[in-house]
Scaffold this motif. Structure first.
Motif, mmCIF file in Angstrom:
data_model
loop_
_atom_site.group_PDB
_atom_site.id
_atom_site.type_symbol
_atom_site.label_atom_id
_atom_site.label_comp_id
_atom_site.label_asym_id
_atom_site.label_seq_id
_atom_site.Cartn_x
_atom_site.Cartn_y
_atom_site.Cartn_z
ATOM 1 N N GLN A 40 0.842 -1.191 0.000
ATOM 2 C CA GLN A 40 0.000 0.000 0.000
ATOM 3 C C GLN A 40 0.882 1.249 0.000
ATOM 4 O OE1 GLN A 40 -3.489 -0.054 0.050
ATOM 5 N NE2 GLN A 40 -3.307 -2.261 -0.205
ATOM 6 N N LYS A 41 0.641 2.160 -0.943
ATOM 7 C CA LYS A 41 1.481 3.353 -1.046
ATOM 8 C C LYS A 41 1.307 4.290 0.147
ATOM 9 C CE LYS A 41 1.758 3.462 -6.095
ATOM 10 N NZ LYS A 41 1.477 4.255 -7.339
ATOM 11 N N ARG A 42 0.077 4.471 0.585
ATOM 12 C CA ARG A 42 -0.192 5.334 1.741
ATOM 13 C C ARG A 42 -1.282 4.696 2.592
ATOM 14 N NH1 ARG A 42 0.958 9.817 4.168
ATOM 15 N NH2 ARG A 42 -0.563 11.325 4.939
ATOM 16 N N PRO A 43 -0.893 3.753 3.440
ATOM 17 C CA PRO A 43 -1.887 3.052 4.255
ATOM 18 C C PRO A 43 -2.652 4.015 5.157
ATOM 19 C CG PRO A 43 0.271 1.985 4.391
ATOM 20 C CD PRO A 43 0.481 3.289 3.709
ATOM 21 N N LEU A 44 -3.941 3.746 5.299
ATOM 22 C CA LEU A 44 -4.795 4.535 6.176
ATOM 23 C C LEU A 44 -5.051 3.740 7.450
ATOM 24 C CD1 LEU A 44 -6.551 7.011 6.744
ATOM 25 C CD2 LEU A 44 -8.401 5.909 5.462
ATOM 26 N N VAL A 45 -4.646 4.307 8.580
ATOM 27 C CA VAL A 45 -4.713 3.625 9.869
ATOM 28 C C VAL A 45 -5.489 4.494 10.853
ATOM 29 C CG1 VAL A 45 -3.377 2.638 11.775
ATOM 30 C CG2 VAL A 45 -2.458 2.564 9.438
ATOM 31 N N VAL A 46 -6.414 3.886 11.576
ATOM 32 C CA VAL A 46 -7.134 4.577 12.646
ATOM 33 C C VAL A 46 -6.711 3.980 13.983
ATOM 34 C CG1 VAL A 46 -9.388 4.877 13.741
ATOM 35 C CG2 VAL A 46 -9.123 5.344 11.311
ATOM 36 N N ARG A 65 5.041 6.440 5.775
ATOM 37 C CA ARG A 65 4.134 6.747 4.658
ATOM 38 C C ARG A 65 2.670 6.588 5.039
ATOM 39 N NH1 ARG A 65 7.930 3.605 2.027
ATOM 40 N NH2 ARG A 65 6.472 1.853 1.910
ATOM 41 N N ALA A 66 2.413 6.059 6.231
ATOM 42 C CA ALA A 66 1.023 5.832 6.643
ATOM 43 C C ALA A 66 0.341 7.140 7.026
ATOM 44 C CB ALA A 66 0.981 4.864 7.815
ATOM 45 N N GLU A 67 -0.956 7.205 6.763
ATOM 46 C CA GLU A 67 -1.802 8.289 7.260
ATOM 47 C C GLU A 67 -2.516 7.771 8.496
ATOM 48 O OE1 GLU A 67 -5.809 10.853 6.076
ATOM 49 O OE2 GLU A 67 -4.828 9.590 4.561
ATOM 50 N N VAL A 68 -2.241 8.377 9.643
ATOM 51 C CA VAL A 68 -2.801 7.904 10.908
ATOM 52 C C VAL A 68 -3.847 8.895 11.403
ATOM 53 C CG1 VAL A 68 -2.308 7.214 13.287
ATOM 54 C CG2 VAL A 68 -0.602 6.776 11.485
ATOM 55 N N VAL A 69 -5.034 8.381 11.686
ATOM 56 C CA VAL A 69 -6.099 9.168 12.304
ATOM 57 C C VAL A 69 -6.288 8.621 13.707
ATOM 58 C CG1 VAL A 69 -8.511 9.882 12.181
ATOM 59 C CG2 VAL A 69 -7.199 9.510 10.068
ATOM 60 N N GLU A 103 -18.487 8.982 11.101
ATOM 61 C CA GLU A 103 -18.515 10.146 10.215
ATOM 62 C C GLU A 103 -17.523 11.207 10.686
ATOM 63 O OE1 GLU A 103 -21.135 8.628 11.428
ATOM 64 O OE2 GLU A 103 -22.193 7.894 9.635
ATOM 65 N N ALA A 104 -17.329 11.322 11.997
ATOM 66 C CA ALA A 104 -16.392 12.303 12.542
ATOM 67 C C ALA A 104 -14.956 12.024 12.112
ATOM 68 C CB ALA A 104 -16.480 12.321 14.073
ATOM 69 N N LEU A 105 -14.664 10.783 11.742
ATOM 70 C CA LEU A 105 -13.309 10.435 11.307
ATOM 71 C C LEU A 105 -12.961 11.082 9.968
ATOM 72 C CD1 LEU A 105 -13.258 6.601 12.125
ATOM 73 C CD2 LEU A 105 -12.573 8.505 13.580
ATOM 74 N N ALA A 106 -13.965 11.343 9.123
ATOM 75 C CA ALA A 106 -13.764 11.971 7.818
ATOM 76 C C ALA A 106 -12.658 11.268 7.038
ATOM 77 C CB ALA A 106 -13.435 13.463 7.994
ATOM 78 N N LEU A 107 -12.800 9.971 6.850
ATOM 79 C CA LEU A 107 -11.736 9.176 6.231
ATOM 80 C C LEU A 107 -11.608 9.433 4.731
ATOM 81 C CD1 LEU A 107 -12.209 5.778 8.094
ATOM 82 C CD2 LEU A 107 -10.650 7.663 8.635
ATOM 83 N N GLY A 108 -12.715 9.411 4.012
ATOM 84 C CA GLY A 108 -12.660 9.696 2.579
ATOM 85 C C GLY A 108 -12.250 8.529 1.710
ATOM 86 N N ARG A 109 -11.821 7.442 2.304
ATOM 87 C CA ARG A 109 -11.457 6.238 1.538
ATOM 88 C C ARG A 109 -11.485 5.029 2.474
ATOM 89 N NH1 ARG A 109 -5.393 5.402 1.741
ATOM 90 N NH2 ARG A 109 -4.513 7.110 2.993
ATOM 91 N N ALA A 110 -11.365 3.849 1.871
ATOM 92 C CA ALA A 110 -11.437 2.629 2.666
ATOM 93 C C ALA A 110 -10.267 2.559 3.648
ATOM 94 C CB ALA A 110 -11.428 1.403 1.760
ATOM 95 N N LEU A 111 -10.555 2.041 4.817
ATOM 96 C CA LEU A 111 -9.568 1.922 5.880
ATOM 97 C C LEU A 111 -8.738 0.660 5.679
ATOM 98 C CD1 LEU A 111 -8.674 3.115 8.645
ATOM 99 C CD2 LEU A 111 -10.485 1.733 9.692
ATOM 100 N N ASP A 112 -7.427 0.777 5.893
ATOM 101 C CA ASP A 112 -6.548 -0.397 5.800
ATOM 102 C C ASP A 112 -6.449 -1.132 7.129
ATOM 103 O OD1 ASP A 112 -5.390 -0.336 3.015
ATOM 104 O OD2 ASP A 112 -4.882 1.691 3.673
ATOM 105 N N VAL A 113 -6.296 -0.366 8.206
ATOM 106 C CA VAL A 113 -6.098 -0.979 9.524
ATOM 107 C C VAL A 113 -6.735 -0.105 10.598
ATOM 108 C CG1 VAL A 113 -4.418 -1.771 11.232
ATOM 109 C CG2 VAL A 113 -3.890 -1.998 8.812
ATOM 110 N N ALA A 114 -7.351 -0.739 11.578
ATOM 111 C CA ALA A 114 -7.748 -0.081 12.820
ATOM 112 C C ALA A 114 -6.956 -0.732 13.941
ATOM 113 C CB ALA A 114 -9.242 -0.230 13.071
ATOM 114 N N VAL A 115 -6.372 0.073 14.806
ATOM 115 C CA VAL A 115 -5.613 -0.446 15.943
ATOM 116 C C VAL A 115 -6.198 0.123 17.224
ATOM 117 C CG1 VAL A 115 -3.478 -0.674 14.595
ATOM 118 C CG2 VAL A 115 -3.907 1.438 15.877
ATOM 119 N N SER A 116 -5.962 -0.569 18.315
ATOM 120 C CA SER A 116 -6.412 -0.077 19.608
ATOM 121 C C SER A 116 -5.605 -0.751 20.701
ATOM 122 C CB SER A 116 -7.904 -0.368 19.818
ATOM 123 O OG SER A 116 -8.358 0.215 21.030
#
Length: 255
Positions: A40-46, A65-69, A103-116
């Motif tokens: 993944q070029k820019r993984p999306l992680v919450v 390179r990850a985008e972390v929310v 909706e508050a996360l405002a992701l804009g694309r499919a999520l790759d990973v959620a961590v907790s």
């Protein structure tokens, strides 16, 4: 900045009292994120229940390179995260499991990973079931939910053994020499620079664990098998614990 650094460092030491091999658990979570997002070029992680940004900062360093929310409902811990780990993530103030939180996360694309880490056990079972279903809908096929948490044994004998092993490990690591949860919050109350977010925190009166001497609260009491059943019902295809010490687990669910 200096105050935030001080309190985050104290938070890190305080949390070692409660999370067995905390740094190793963070590393294992990062290992799984790396594995799931390879290619993944820019993984999306919450990061769910990010606190002062402990895991988000480690993931940002490991996977630049990850985008972390990063999500939390505690205004004081979020203020520390935004100040001390400002570049690690985009921080969102919302309550996991309540209406509108995704909706508050405002992701804009499919999520790759959620961590907790040590957050989801606070949710009542009904809210956790709903949250797992919502996360399954946000994740891309092959994406993952990675949960590092304290998951009790159902059997009393097994629970006693896991607790004993965990306590002995903490003693060997001299984890109990660090200040505890209540002492940290008592000390924060005397920090003038944190007066405003602390007042907001008091107004909300929503943060789980307040007043609990163990730092984590009683939780929902759900075991690994309980979480596994809920995750499979929510639409995850595979659920596997990849790391355990005492009652501390890293549980991975693949969409």
């Amino acid at each position: 900045m200096a105050a935030a650094e001080l309190w985050v460092e104290r938070w890190e030491r305080q949390q070692r009292r409660y999370a067995i091999d905390r740094e190793e658990r963070f590393t294992v979570i990062a290992d799984v994120v790396e594995y799931v997002t390879q290619g993944q070029k820019r993984p999306l992680v919450v990061d769910l229940g990010c606190g002062p940004g402990s895991l988000a900062a480690r993931l940002a360093e490991r996977l630049p390179r990850a985008e972390v929310v990063a999500v939390d409902m505690d205004p004081l811990l979020l203020e520390l995260a935004r100040t001390h780990h400002s570049s690690a993530a985009r921080y969102v103030d919302t309550v996991i499991g309540e209406d509108g939180w995704t909706e508050a996360l405002a992701l804009g694309r499919a999520l790759d990973v959620a961590v907790s880490t040590t957050a989801l056990h606070y949710l009542p079972e009904a809210a956790l079931r709903r949250t797992y279903t919502q996360l399954a809908a946000l994740l891309r096929p092959g994406g993952a939910l990675i949960n590092g948490d304290h998951l009790p044994q159902r059997d009393a004998v097994a629970a006693g053994l896991a607790t004993h092993v965990g306590h002995r490990r903490a003693e060997r690591q001299q984890a109990y020499a660090n200040e505890d949860w209540e002492s940290w919050w008592t000390a924060v109350a005397d920090e003038p620079e944190l007066a405003e977010p602390l007042a907001e925190r008091s107004r909300r009166q929503r943060t789980p664990g307040d007043g609990d001497s163990d730092g984590y609260g009683a939780g929902n009491g759900l075991s690994v098998s309980d979480h596994t059943a809920l995750l499979l019902q929510a639409g995850f295809a595979h659920v596997v614990p990849v790391w355990q010490f005492g009652d501390s687990y890293v549980l991975v669910a693949i969409r």
